[in-house]
Scaffold this active site. Structure first.
Site, PDB file in Angstrom:
ATOM      1  N   GLU A 247       0.798  -1.230   0.000  1.00  0.00           N
ATOM      2  CA  GLU A 247       0.000   0.000   0.000  1.00  0.00           C
ATOM      3  C   GLU A 247       0.828   1.277   0.000  1.00  0.00           C
ATOM      4  O   GLU A 247       0.339   2.345  -0.387  1.00  0.00           O
ATOM      5  CB  GLU A 247      -0.980   0.004   1.181  1.00  0.00           C
ATOM      6  CG  GLU A 247      -0.337  -0.072   2.554  1.00  0.00           C
ATOM      7  CD  GLU A 247      -0.169  -1.498   3.037  1.00  0.00           C
ATOM      8  OE1 GLU A 247      -0.373  -1.733   4.233  1.00  0.00           O
ATOM      9  OE2 GLU A 247       0.164  -2.377   2.234  1.00  0.00           O
TER      10      GLU A 247
ATOM     11  N   THR B  31      10.930  -3.043   0.468  1.00  0.00           N
ATOM     12  CA  THR B  31      11.919  -3.547   1.428  1.00  0.00           C
ATOM     13  C   THR B  31      11.727  -5.031   1.714  1.00  0.00           C
ATOM     14  O   THR B  31      12.351  -5.568   2.615  1.00  0.00           O
ATOM     15  CB  THR B  31      11.825  -2.753   2.742  1.00  0.00           C
ATOM     16  OG1 THR B  31      10.499  -2.878   3.282  1.00  0.00           O
ATOM     17  CG2 THR B  31      12.130  -1.274   2.502  1.00  0.00           C
TER      18      THR B  31
ATOM     19  N   ARG C 212      -0.456  43.740   7.095  1.00  0.00           N
ATOM     20  CA  ARG C 212      -0.538  45.191   6.935  1.00  0.00           C
ATOM     21  C   ARG C 212      -1.866  45.689   7.503  1.00  0.00           C
ATOM     22  O   ARG C 212      -2.907  45.098   7.289  1.00  0.00           O
ATOM     23  CB  ARG C 212      -0.449  45.577   5.457  1.00  0.00           C
ATOM     24  CG  ARG C 212       0.833  45.080   4.765  1.00  0.00           C
ATOM     25  CD  ARG C 212       2.052  45.808   5.252  1.00  0.00           C
ATOM     26  NE  ARG C 212       3.229  45.444   4.462  1.00  0.00           N
ATOM     27  CZ  ARG C 212       4.440  45.928   4.673  1.00  0.00           C
ATOM     28  NH1 ARG C 212       4.640  46.778   5.650  1.00  0.00           N
ATOM     29  NH2 ARG C 212       5.463  45.547   3.922  1.00  0.00           N
TER      30      ARG C 212
ATOM     31  N   GLY D 255      22.608  17.897  -8.716  1.00  0.00           N
ATOM     32  CA  GLY D 255      23.854  18.575  -9.051  1.00  0.00           C
ATOM     33  C   GLY D 255      24.682  18.844  -7.808  1.00  0.00           C
ATOM     34  O   GLY D 255      24.765  18.011  -6.913  1.00  0.00           O
TER      35      GLY D 255
ATOM     36  N   ASP E 255       7.519  21.051   3.476  1.00  0.00           N
ATOM     37  CA  ASP E 255       8.643  20.170   3.834  1.00  0.00           C
ATOM     38  C   ASP E 255       9.462  20.782   4.965  1.00  0.00           C
ATOM     39  O   ASP E 255      10.695  20.831   4.894  1.00  0.00           O
ATOM     40  CB  ASP E 255       9.522  19.893   2.618  1.00  0.00           C
ATOM     41  CG  ASP E 255      10.356  18.618   2.791  1.00  0.00           C
ATOM     42  OD1 ASP E 255      10.062  17.843   3.726  1.00  0.00           O
ATOM     43  OD2 ASP E 255      11.286  18.398   2.008  1.00  0.00           O
TER      44      ASP E 255
END
Length: 633
Positions: free
Chosen positions: A178, A188, A261, A308, A426
């Protein structure tokens, strides 16, 4: 005699007419028979089609199919009314499909990740599932492979293995795989067939599409009200946007949404303003915005990222102002489907100017790479600070004042993003960097613009930090960041996550169960515990009830008793002294390191990760840069 002959002729004519009528009737009956034969043939084809698409379950179903075909043959022989066959076929299919649906539904209700689906969602998912058979000894899942499907076992026996050791036996009505419905996970464990088995399969795309459509329907449903009914009650939590499609309403009170503001300032005609940022750098912003890639020189490498690497750079014309340059490979971005995400992130960053968010100055590109120039926060990240604290003080957690200071910085950053209609998604210590003054800044990663009253369904974030509504794929908005903020405070104060385990599935199920099932360590005070629990209200308690999600926004968080006495004005004016002032070296030191790096390369000395960075004067430098400054990549 003549009379008798005439009578015989008349009788013969009658017989001939009777035979002609019988021939006509026979022709009609034969035509009707051909029609029924054609209907029976189509009926059999329809049965075969249903048997293929519905895959009627079990050996008993196969036997029943044969019996039903026999009934059709008999019906053909005895010319039974075709409507009877059609009705029988319909009931037959509905019965066995209902049986399969009950099995799959029972499997869903036993699964911690799927048991909260509503009846309509379950029906839709079952409708898009298909069956498959697996022969004894064959693999359904192999350890180490990427998964995109989940499985429900209908009949047979399967065996789940990990590293050559048996974990458990999969029985009929059990579900596995699932996690693949949520994200592109790597299995795994392995699953193989002990006997010939039949499985029902659902793929990630179908699952997520169904839940997205379900969420959109909930957001856009129509509701009818009678005369005198309340549509909105004054003082109630406002998480719904209304558009009047018919009729009129009257308002007894005017509710104004508060913003950062106090007033609006509107230009009447053409206006030119001089703008000065509170934390503006020594470099003219126009110089950075008009610069080219050739205007910069590399000081030293900072680290390696997924697409990168990151370099510490400076303008050739101004040697005392370092920047971070993300160097991203276009091929990797495109192959991983991240092109739109990178473009969206860059667009949002260019529009962002907040002293608690790492600033994007400019972007460049060439044929193979994309270059992203940001400010350099060389004080490390909070994850390293926790590790350093463990080394120095044998403590894995931060004290309450330090946690309060860094949390306040994050609250300001999230408040700014939310006011811009942007979700962060995140939040974790690795994404919070320290500048040279020790103030925390967010590294922007999984940004998404979401309009008021709408949601997004992307599975995004880090296990252990993400909100339950992201896991359950019910759609999420800014409230998801508030959940992550509660987890963030818990981790800083305790040194561990409230939802953690070596098995990703157990992390997800623990998250869905909620914060009330977590034991709080003694290092978390009662007021901090109160803040965390109010931020981590479970989705089934309604995410819009989380602290900071109501009309006062972040001000409700700032007014919580855990922040009592905290100087928010001093934080914004940067007059507060940070808990830790990073020891950031002068730019000449970076040049020294950069020179040492190239000298070692020229002399063919080893400069691999362990050999080069293992030198005593280099490794502390890398950690000083933040170790996880590479997270920028």
């Amino acid at each position: 005699v003549m009379g008798t002959l005439r009578d015989l002729q008349f009788a013969l004519q009658l017989k001939i007419e009777e035979l002609r009528q019988r021939d006509t009737l026979i022709d009609e009956l034969e035509l009707e028979l051909d029609t029924k034969d054609e209907l029976i043939r189509r009926l059999q084809e329809e049965l075969d089609r249903y048997r293929t698409t519905v895959s009627l379950p079990g050996s008993s179903a196969v036997s029943a199919c044969r019996q039903f075909c026999a009934v059709l043959i008999i019906a053909r022989l005895i010319r039974t009314d075709i409507e009877f066959c059609l009705i029988s076929l319909t009931f037959f299919i509905l019965y066995f499909f209902a049986s399969t649906s009950r099995l799959i539904r029972a499997s869903f209700l036993r699964n911690d990740l799927l048991k909260h689906l509503d009846e309509g969602e379950i029906r839709a998912i079952i409708a898009c599932m298909h069956s498959t058979t697996i022969n004894q000894g064959c693999y359904v899942i192999q350890e180490g492979t990427a998964g995109t499907q989940a499985y429900v076992l209908e009949e047979g026996r399967l065996e789940m293995m990990k590293d050559g050791l048996k974990l458990l036996t999969v029985e009929p009505e059990d579900m596995f795989g699932e996690l693949a419905l949520l994200y592109n996970c790597t299995h795994t464990y392995s699953v193989s067939a002990r006997t010939d088995s039949r499985l029902w399969v659902v793929d990630r795309k179908s699952y997520q599409t169904i839940l997205m459509q379900s969420g959109l329907k909930r957001l856009s449903h129509s509701t009818h009200y009678a005369d005198g009914d309340y549509i909105i009650r004054q003082g109630a939590t406002g998480d719904t946007f209304y558009i009047i499609s018919k009729g009129q309403v009257k308002c007894s009170a005017l509710i104004l949404l508060e913003d950062i503001r106090a007033v609006s300032v509107i230009a009447a005609g053409e206006v030119t303003c001089l703008v000065i940022d509170r934390d503006s750098s020594d470099v003219d912003p126009t110089l950075l915005s008009t610069s080219t890639l050739s205007d910069f020189q590399i000081i030293c490498p900072l680290g390696v990222g997924e697409f990168g690497h990151v370099d510490l750079v400076q303008l050739k014309s101004k040697t005392k102002c370092p920047f971070a340059m993300r160097v991203l490979k276009k091929k990797l971005i495109v192959s991983c489907g991240q092109r739109e995400h990178i473009q969206r992130e860059s667009h949002i960053l260019m529009e962002t100017s907040c002293s608690f968010i790492v600033r994007l100055h400019n972007t460049f590109k060439d044929a193979e790479r994309l270059y992203v120039l940001t400010e350099a926060c060389l004080g490390g990240d909070l994850s390293n600070l926790l590790k350093d604290n463990k080394i120095l003080n044998d403590l894995r957690y931060l004290d309450e004042w330090s946690t309060r200071f860094y949390t306040a910085c994050v609250v300001k950053a999230l408040s700014f993003l939310h006011c811009q209609g942007v979700i962060y998604r995140d939040l974790k210590p690795e994404h919070v960097l320290l500048d040279e003054h020790g103030y925390a800044k967010l590294v922007l990663q999984c940004l998404k613009e979401v309009e008021v009253g709408k949601k997004t369904w992307t599975f995004c974030g880090t296990l252990g930090y993400m909100a339950p509504e992201i896991i359950s794929n019910k759609g999420h908005n800014m409230c998801a960041d508030l959940w992550s903020l509660g987890v963030f405070v818990f981790e800083l104060l305790s040194g561990r996550l409230p939802f953690s385990h070596s098995d990703p599935l157990k992390i997800l199920t623990a998250t869905i169960r909620g914060i009330d099932q977590v034991d709080f360590p003694k290092t978390i005070s009662r007021s901090a515990s109160s803040l965390i629990k109010k931020l981590c209200r479970c989705e089934y308690d309604n995410p819009s009830e989380r602290l900071g999600s109501q009309r006062n926004g972040a001000r409700d968080i700032q007014k919580h008793k855990w922040f009592e006495g905290f100087n928010w004005d001093g934080l914004c004016e940067r007059t507060l002294t940070a808990p830790v002032i990073p020891k950031v070296r002068q730019i000449q030191y970076w040049l020294l390191v950069f020179t040492a790096f190239h000298v070692s390369h020229f002399l063919n000395l080893s400069f691999s990760g362990q050999a080069f960075f293992g030198k005593r004067f280099i490794w502390p430098l890398y950690r000083g840069l933040g170790g996880a400054v590479h997270r920028l990549g």
